[in-house]
Every structure is written in C-alpha cells, then in structure tokens.
Design a protein around this motif. Structure first.
Motif, PDB file in Angstrom:
ATOM      1  N   GLU A 144       0.830  -1.207   0.000  1.00 26.63           N
ATOM      2  CA  GLU A 144       0.000   0.000   0.000  1.00 26.63           C
ATOM      3  C   GLU A 144       0.866   1.259   0.000  1.00 26.63           C
ATOM      4  O   GLU A 144       0.565   2.233  -0.686  1.00 26.63           O
ATOM      5  CB  GLU A 144      -0.948   0.013   1.213  1.00 26.63           C
ATOM      6  N   GLN A 145       1.933   1.243   0.782  1.00 26.08           N
ATOM      7  CA  GLN A 145       2.843   2.391   0.816  1.00 26.08           C
ATOM      8  C   GLN A 145       3.519   2.584  -0.537  1.00 26.08           C
ATOM      9  O   GLN A 145       3.683   3.710  -0.993  1.00 26.08           O
ATOM     10  CB  GLN A 145       3.890   2.211   1.910  1.00 26.08           C
ATOM     11  N   LEU A 146       3.908   1.491  -1.169  1.00 27.12           N
ATOM     12  CA  LEU A 146       4.497   1.556  -2.510  1.00 27.12           C
ATOM     13  C   LEU A 146       3.512   2.185  -3.485  1.00 27.12           C
ATOM     14  O   LEU A 146       3.865   3.077  -4.255  1.00 27.12           O
ATOM     15  CB  LEU A 146       4.896   0.162  -2.995  1.00 27.12           C
ATOM     16  N   TYR A 147       2.281   1.722  -3.471  1.00 33.12           N
ATOM     17  CA  TYR A 147       1.238   2.226  -4.363  1.00 33.12           C
ATOM     18  C   TYR A 147       1.053   3.736  -4.167  1.00 33.12           C
ATOM     19  O   TYR A 147       1.054   4.499  -5.134  1.00 33.12           O
ATOM     20  CB  TYR A 147      -0.065   1.473  -4.082  1.00 33.12           C
ATOM     21  N   GLU A 148       0.917   4.168  -2.919  1.00 35.35           N
ATOM     22  CA  GLU A 148       0.726   5.587  -2.636  1.00 35.35           C
ATOM     23  C   GLU A 148       1.944   6.410  -3.076  1.00 35.35           C
ATOM     24  O   GLU A 148       1.797   7.478  -3.660  1.00 35.35           O
ATOM     25  CB  GLU A 148       0.464   5.796  -1.149  1.00 35.35           C
ATOM     26  N   ARG A 149       3.129   5.914  -2.776  1.00 35.28           N
ATOM     27  CA  ARG A 149       4.362   6.637  -3.130  1.00 35.28           C
ATOM     28  C   ARG A 149       4.503   6.797  -4.628  1.00 35.28           C
ATOM     29  O   ARG A 149       4.703   7.896  -5.134  1.00 35.28           O
ATOM     30  CB  ARG A 149       5.578   5.904  -2.556  1.00 35.28           C
ATOM     31  N   THR A 150       4.414   5.698  -5.366  1.00 35.72           N
ATOM     32  CA  THR A 150       4.648   5.774  -6.810  1.00 35.72           C
ATOM     33  C   THR A 150       3.559   6.573  -7.512  1.00 35.72           C
ATOM     34  O   THR A 150       3.858   7.344  -8.423  1.00 35.72           O
ATOM     35  CB  THR A 150       4.770   4.371  -7.436  1.00 35.72           C
ATOM     36  N   ASN A 151       2.321   6.423  -7.092  1.00 39.03           N
ATOM     37  CA  ASN A 151       1.255   7.193  -7.731  1.00 39.03           C
ATOM     38  C   ASN A 151       1.393   8.679  -7.451  1.00 39.03           C
ATOM     39  O   ASN A 151       1.155   9.504  -8.334  1.00 39.03           O
ATOM     40  CB  ASN A 151      -0.113   6.682  -7.299  1.00 39.03           C
ATOM     41  N   SER A 152       1.797   9.031  -6.250  1.00 38.08           N
ATOM     42  CA  SER A 152       2.015  10.432  -5.925  1.00 38.08           C
ATOM     43  C   SER A 152       3.135  11.017  -6.791  1.00 38.08           C
ATOM     44  O   SER A 152       2.993  12.116  -7.340  1.00 38.08           O
ATOM     45  CB  SER A 152       2.386  10.566  -4.442  1.00 38.08           C
ATOM     46  N   ILE A 153       4.206  10.283  -6.934  1.00 35.63           N
ATOM     47  CA  ILE A 153       5.347  10.772  -7.723  1.00 35.63           C
ATOM     48  C   ILE A 153       4.976  10.888  -9.194  1.00 35.63           C
ATOM     49  O   ILE A 153       5.242  11.905  -9.833  1.00 35.63           O
ATOM     50  CB  ILE A 153       6.573   9.851  -7.550  1.00 35.63           C
ATOM     51  N   VAL A 154       4.356   9.862  -9.743  1.00 32.77           N
ATOM     52  CA  VAL A 154       4.051   9.901 -11.178  1.00 32.77           C
ATOM     53  C   VAL A 154       2.999  10.961 -11.487  1.00 32.77           C
ATOM     54  O   VAL A 154       3.031  11.580 -12.549  1.00 32.77           O
ATOM     55  CB  VAL A 154       3.667   8.512 -11.720  1.00 32.77           C
ATOM     56  N   GLU A 155       2.105  11.228 -10.551  1.00 34.97           N
ATOM     57  CA  GLU A 155       1.144  12.314 -10.749  1.00 34.97           C
ATOM     58  C   GLU A 155       1.887  13.644 -10.866  1.00 34.97           C
ATOM     59  O   GLU A 155       1.607  14.451 -11.752  1.00 34.97           O
ATOM     60  CB  GLU A 155       0.152  12.345  -9.583  1.00 34.97           C
ATOM     61  N   ARG A 156       2.862  13.871 -10.009  1.00 36.39           N
ATOM     62  CA  ARG A 156       3.638  15.113 -10.035  1.00 36.39           C
ATOM     63  C   ARG A 156       4.533  15.196 -11.272  1.00 36.39           C
ATOM     64  O   ARG A 156       4.636  16.251 -11.898  1.00 36.39           O
ATOM     65  CB  ARG A 156       4.449  15.229  -8.751  1.00 36.39           C
ATOM     66  N   VAL A 157       5.150  14.075 -11.640  1.00 35.95           N
ATOM     67  CA  VAL A 157       5.993  14.042 -12.844  1.00 35.95           C
ATOM     68  C   VAL A 157       5.144  14.333 -14.078  1.00 35.95           C
ATOM     69  O   VAL A 157       5.532  15.108 -14.951  1.00 35.95           O
ATOM     70  CB  VAL A 157       6.715  12.676 -12.972  1.00 35.95           C
ATOM     71  N   SER A 158       3.972  13.722 -14.147  1.00 33.85           N
ATOM     72  CA  SER A 158       3.072  13.922 -15.295  1.00 33.85           C
ATOM     73  C   SER A 158       2.590  15.368 -15.384  1.00 33.85           C
ATOM     74  O   SER A 158       2.550  15.941 -16.465  1.00 33.85           O
ATOM     75  CB  SER A 158       1.862  12.986 -15.200  1.00 33.85           C
ATOM     76  N   LYS A 159       2.222  15.937 -14.266  1.00 34.58           N
ATOM     77  CA  LYS A 159       1.763  17.336 -14.271  1.00 34.58           C
ATOM     78  C   LYS A 159       2.861  18.263 -14.777  1.00 34.58           C
ATOM     79  O   LYS A 159       2.613  19.150 -15.587  1.00 34.58           O
ATOM     80  CB  LYS A 159       1.340  17.766 -12.859  1.00 34.58           C
TER      81      LYS A 159
END
Length: 185
Positions: free
Chosen positions: A99-114
């Motif tokens: 769950e921590q992995l999921y939250e971490r990677t999704n948060s990062i990729v959301e910021r990278v994509s933006k």
C-alpha cells in the motif's frame, strides 16, 4: 514521438537501461527515488528460487544487498548522462508495504506527469515491476492494460490533448534475456 525526459529509479539495472535510452535520445537521466522498487525480505527469497533470479555466488538471501545509487555514484558511473540539476520528488524507505508503494509511486508519477504536461514533454519512465504496474494506471487510467510486468521494463507516455497516453507499457524488448521468453523461446 520524441522523448523529452527520462525518469529512472536509482538502481543500477534501471540506470543502465535509462542511459542506453539517453544515448539514443540525447536526454539526460533524472534519478527519481520516489519510483524505486520496494524491497521486502520475502521478495528476495522468491527471486532466489527463480531460474533467472539465481545469482552467481549468492548462498543466502542476506548475501544479496541492493541499494539505490546516490547522485554522486550515478554521475561517476555514467558520466555525462545524469541530470545533476534534477531534484527527486520523493524518497523510498525500506521496507514498506504494498500500500505504501502504491501511494508513493502514484504520488510521484502524478507530479511528474503534471510537470511534463506543463512543459509539453513526453516522458520515459524506467523502473521496476510493481512501481511500473501502478504508475501505468496513474498515467493513463483508460489506456493502461493489466498485463505481465517484467523486472526491468520501460513505459513511455506521450502528451496528447493535454494528457499523457501510454505508447509503451511494460516493454522489455531491450532485454537479451527477458523474464518471459519471447515467441515461445
């Protein structure tokens, strides 16, 4: 489509792949600690038993130590290919839960994509099995497929109509010995 930015996990095997892409595209590699794989002791037990996971000279799980490279180590190992000015958007702590992995990677990729959308850039992400699977669905929720993700694969997102679309998802065609052999070989 042209790649404008290469984002890579700071582990040696992903940086090796990212640098090869950098050589072809002329881009520098951005070390992103927030998309690193998660490491749990039980994963190494699984890897040790797989055919391609056997490591020469490894007698027990604790003999196999993996850690991300620092910016200095990456620059020394791959001179001229690492973006020294890139500031990682996140860090990884080991061990962590799924769950921590999921939250971490999704948060990062959301910021990278933006950031990439603001700059009208196509991105290439080089990461690991679980982070890549999660990130694909965050980048392109409608276009991402549920499919096998190999240990080292590439995903490429191209900017179309102000959002990223996956044009490469979980691609491992660059590997000489893929985890799942191609064409029945």
């Amino acid at each position: 489509e042209r790649v404008h930015e290469i984002i890579a996990s700071p582990f040696l095997r992903t940086l090796q792949t990212a640098v090869e892409i950098a050589k072809q595209t002329g881009c520098l590699v951005c070390l992103e600690y927030g998309i690193a794989e998660h490491i749990l002791h039980e994963h190494f037990k699984k890897w040790q038993g797989r055919n391609r996971g056997k490591l020469e000279g490894v007698q027990k799980v604790d003999d196999y130590k993996v850690s991300p490279m620092s910016l200095e180590e990456a620059c020394a190992r791959f001179p001229g290919y690492i973006d020294k000015s890139y500031q990682s958007l996140g860090m990884t702590t080991f061990p962590e839960t799924e769950e921590q992995l999921y939250e971490r990677t999704n948060s990062i990729v959301e910021r990278v994509s933006k950031r990439a959308r603001r700059k009208c850039r196509n991105i290439c992400i080089v990461s690991h099995q679980d982070p890549v699977e999660y990130m694909a669905h965050e980048i392109d929720p409608r276009g991402a497929d549920d499919k096998f993700v190999s240990y080292c694969c590439i995903s490429k997102a191209v900017l179309k109509n102000k959002s990223h679309k996956l044009v490469l998802q979980h691609d491992d065609s660059h590997l000489t010995s893929p985890e799942i052999p191609r064409n029945g070989t």
